[in-house]
Design a protein around this motif. Structure first.
Motif, mmCIF file in Angstrom:
data_model
loop_
_atom_site.group_PDB
_atom_site.id
_atom_site.type_symbol
_atom_site.label_atom_id
_atom_site.label_comp_id
_atom_site.label_asym_id
_atom_site.label_seq_id
_atom_site.Cartn_x
_atom_site.Cartn_y
_atom_site.Cartn_z
ATOM 1 N N LYS A 106 18.306 -42.230 5.405
ATOM 2 C CA LYS A 106 19.120 -41.014 5.373
ATOM 3 C C LYS A 106 20.343 -41.081 6.291
ATOM 4 O O LYS A 106 21.234 -40.238 6.202
ATOM 5 C CB LYS A 106 18.248 -39.808 5.711
ATOM 6 C CG LYS A 106 17.243 -39.514 4.595
ATOM 7 C CD LYS A 106 16.232 -38.479 4.970
ATOM 8 C CE LYS A 106 15.216 -38.304 3.859
ATOM 9 N NZ LYS A 106 14.126 -37.388 4.208
ATOM 10 N N LYS A 107 20.387 -42.082 7.194
ATOM 11 C CA LYS A 107 21.516 -42.204 8.108
ATOM 12 C C LYS A 107 22.599 -43.142 7.575
ATOM 13 O O LYS A 107 23.686 -43.200 8.123
ATOM 14 C CB LYS A 107 21.019 -42.700 9.469
ATOM 15 C CG LYS A 107 20.096 -41.705 10.177
ATOM 16 C CD LYS A 107 19.613 -42.248 11.512
ATOM 17 C CE LYS A 107 18.669 -41.261 12.190
ATOM 18 N NZ LYS A 107 18.139 -41.793 13.472
ATOM 19 N N GLU A 108 22.285 -43.873 6.508
ATOM 20 C CA GLU A 108 23.249 -44.822 5.963
ATOM 21 C C GLU A 108 24.250 -44.116 5.046
ATOM 22 O O GLU A 108 23.965 -43.057 4.490
ATOM 23 C CB GLU A 108 22.525 -45.945 5.226
ATOM 24 C CG GLU A 108 21.746 -46.868 6.159
ATOM 25 C CD GLU A 108 21.031 -47.978 5.412
ATOM 26 O OE1 GLU A 108 21.456 -49.141 5.525
ATOM 27 O OE2 GLU A 108 20.038 -47.668 4.716
ATOM 28 N N ASP A 109 25.394 -44.741 4.870
ATOM 29 C CA ASP A 109 26.501 -44.150 4.124
ATOM 30 C C ASP A 109 26.328 -44.379 2.627
ATOM 31 O O ASP A 109 26.534 -45.490 2.134
ATOM 32 C CB ASP A 109 27.813 -44.750 4.617
ATOM 33 C CG ASP A 109 29.028 -44.107 3.968
ATOM 34 O OD1 ASP A 109 28.842 -43.152 3.184
ATOM 35 O OD2 ASP A 109 30.149 -44.553 4.232
#
Length: 340
Positions: A227-230
Motif C-alpha cells: 500500500k506504500k508503493e506508487d
C-alpha cells in the motif's frame, strides 16, 4: 435511598432464590404457574427493569457479540457489518465492534480485552499483519477458553472454527473469462492485497482463466504492490505495452486510480481497454464510466456469519465446524462489453 426494584428484592419479597425469580420472569416451565403469576405481577406493578449485567453474570451469557474487522474504509467490510448488525438485532444480540486497522497487536489486545466475559463469541476477519506473520495463537487461545469464533473472508486453516468465505478463486476466474470472451487478448492484473489469502486466491483464479483459454501467463503484467508503493508509476510502466487491452483489479481503490490513469492516457473504454474490479462498493458506481465489478455479497456474508455464531452459542449439543462458501456475481457496467 435506592428504591430501584431488583431481582434480589423480588426474591426477598417471596422468600425464594434469585434464580427462581429470574426463571419466573422468563416464563420458565420449571416454575409453577401460580408462583410465576405472582412474581410477574409484582415485577410489573413495581416497574421492574432487568439489569443486563446482573443477568449476564447469572446466566453466564452476555447476549453480546464481538466484531473485529480490519478496515472500516473498505466498503466490503462496511456491507458485512450492516449484515451482522441487522441479523444480531433480529436474534436479540448486541454488538461490540472494533477495528484492527490491519494491526496484529491491536487485534491481539482486542481479543484479550473482550474474551473475559464481555462477549459470548467473536465474528472476525483477520488483520493483514496477522496473515503475514501467521501468528494465530490469540484466536486459538480464545476458542480453547470456550469463546467461539466465526471467521469471514480472510481465514486460515490453522484455526478450527466456523467460517464464511467468498469463492475468490472462481470470482477472479469468472472476471478474467468475461474479459477474454468479450475480446480482450492481453489482460494485466493489479493487486495491492497480495499479502492476504484472498489476494492470492484471486491471482490464481486469473491465471487459471488464462490457461483455460490457452493464453500464456506473463508475470511482467501482474502488478503486485504494497500500500506504500506508487501505483501510478508501476501502471504507467505496464501500460507502456499498448497491446494490453484488459485489466483486472483485485480491489476497488486500485481500480479507481487505474481508471483515472487510463483515461488520462486517452484510451477508449471499453473499446481499447476493459476493466473489472473487486468489489461492488459505491465508488465503482459513481465514476465515469462506471466500473464492472465482482460482487461478494457482503451483507449476506455478515448475516450468515452471525447466524452461524448464534446457532453455536444456543445449541444444546456440540456442533461440527462448517465452512460456508458464498458465490460471487459479475455486475456489468460501462468498462466492459456485454456478452452476447
Amino acid at each position: 435511598m435506592n428504591n430501584r426494584i431488583t431481582l434480589k428484592k423480588i426474591a426477598a419479597e417471596f422468600n425464594v432464590s434469585i434464580a427462581t425469580v429470574s426463571k419466573a420472569l422468563n416464563d420458565s416451565h420449571e416454575i409453577s404457574l401460580k408462583t410465576k403469576e405472582k412474581i410477574q405481577e409484582f415485577a410489573k406493578r413495581h416497574h421492574y427493569k432487568p439489569n443486563k449485567i446482573a443477568l449476564s453474570l447469572l446466566n453466564k451469557k452476555t447476549k453480546t457479540l464481538g466484531v473485529i474487522i480490519p478496515n472500516i474504509m473498505n466498503s466490503f467490510f462496511t456491507e458485512v457489518f450492516v449484515g451482522i448488525e441487522e441479523k444480531a438485532t433480529e436474534l436479540g444480540y448486541n454488538l461490540i465492534s472494533c477495528i484492527s486497522n490491519e494491526s496484529h497487536d491491536k487485534e491481539v489486545n482486542t481479543v484479550e480485552l473482550l474474551k473475559s466475559g464481555t462477549i459470548d463469541g467473536f465474528i472476525v476477519s483477520i488483520a493483514e499483519e496477522t496473515q503475514i506473520n501467521k501468528n494465530f495463537s490469540h484466536f486459538n487461545d480464545a476458542i480453547n477458553e470456550g469463546v467461539p469464533i466465526v471467521l469471514f473472508d480472510r481465514v486460515t486453516d490453522e484455526i478450527e472454527c466456523d467460517k464464511v468465505i467468498v469463492n475468490d478463486f472462481e470470482g477472479a476466474r469468472h472476471a478474467t473469462d468475461h474479459l477474454i470472451k468479450t475480446g480482450c487478448k492481453k489482460i494485466a492484473l493489479v493487486s495491492i492485497i497480495d499479502n492476504l489469502s484472498v489476494g492470492k486466491l484471486r491471482v490464481e483464479g486469473y491465471k487459471q482463466a488464462l490457461l483455460d483459454h490457452n493464453i500464456p501467463i506473463n508475470e511482467k503484467i501482474i502488478v503486485r504492490l504494497n500500500k506504500k508503493e506508487d501505483l501510478e508509476t508501476s501502471m504507467k510502466i505496464v501500460l507502456s505495452d499498448k497491446s494490453i487491452d484488459g485489466l483486472l483489479c483485485l480491489e476497488e481503490s486500485s481500480a479507481i486510480q487505474s481508471l483515472q490513469l487510463i483515461k488520462s492516457m486517452n484510451y477508449k473504454i471499453p473499446e481499447e481497454m476493459s476493466i473489472i474490479c473487486f468489489t461492488n462498493g459505491k465508488l465503482p458506481q459513481h465514476v465515469t464510466p462506471t466500473i464492472t465489478t465482482i460482487s461478494q455479497h457482503g451483507k449476506y456474508i455478515g448475516e450468515m456469519a452471525t447466524k452461524m455464531l448464534v446457532d453455536r452459542l444456543e445449541s444444546k449439543s456440540e456442533l461440527e465446524f462448517t465452512t460456508k462458501i458464498i458465490k460471487t456475481s459479475l455486475i456489468e457496467r460501462g468498462t466492459t462489453f456485454s456478452l452476447k
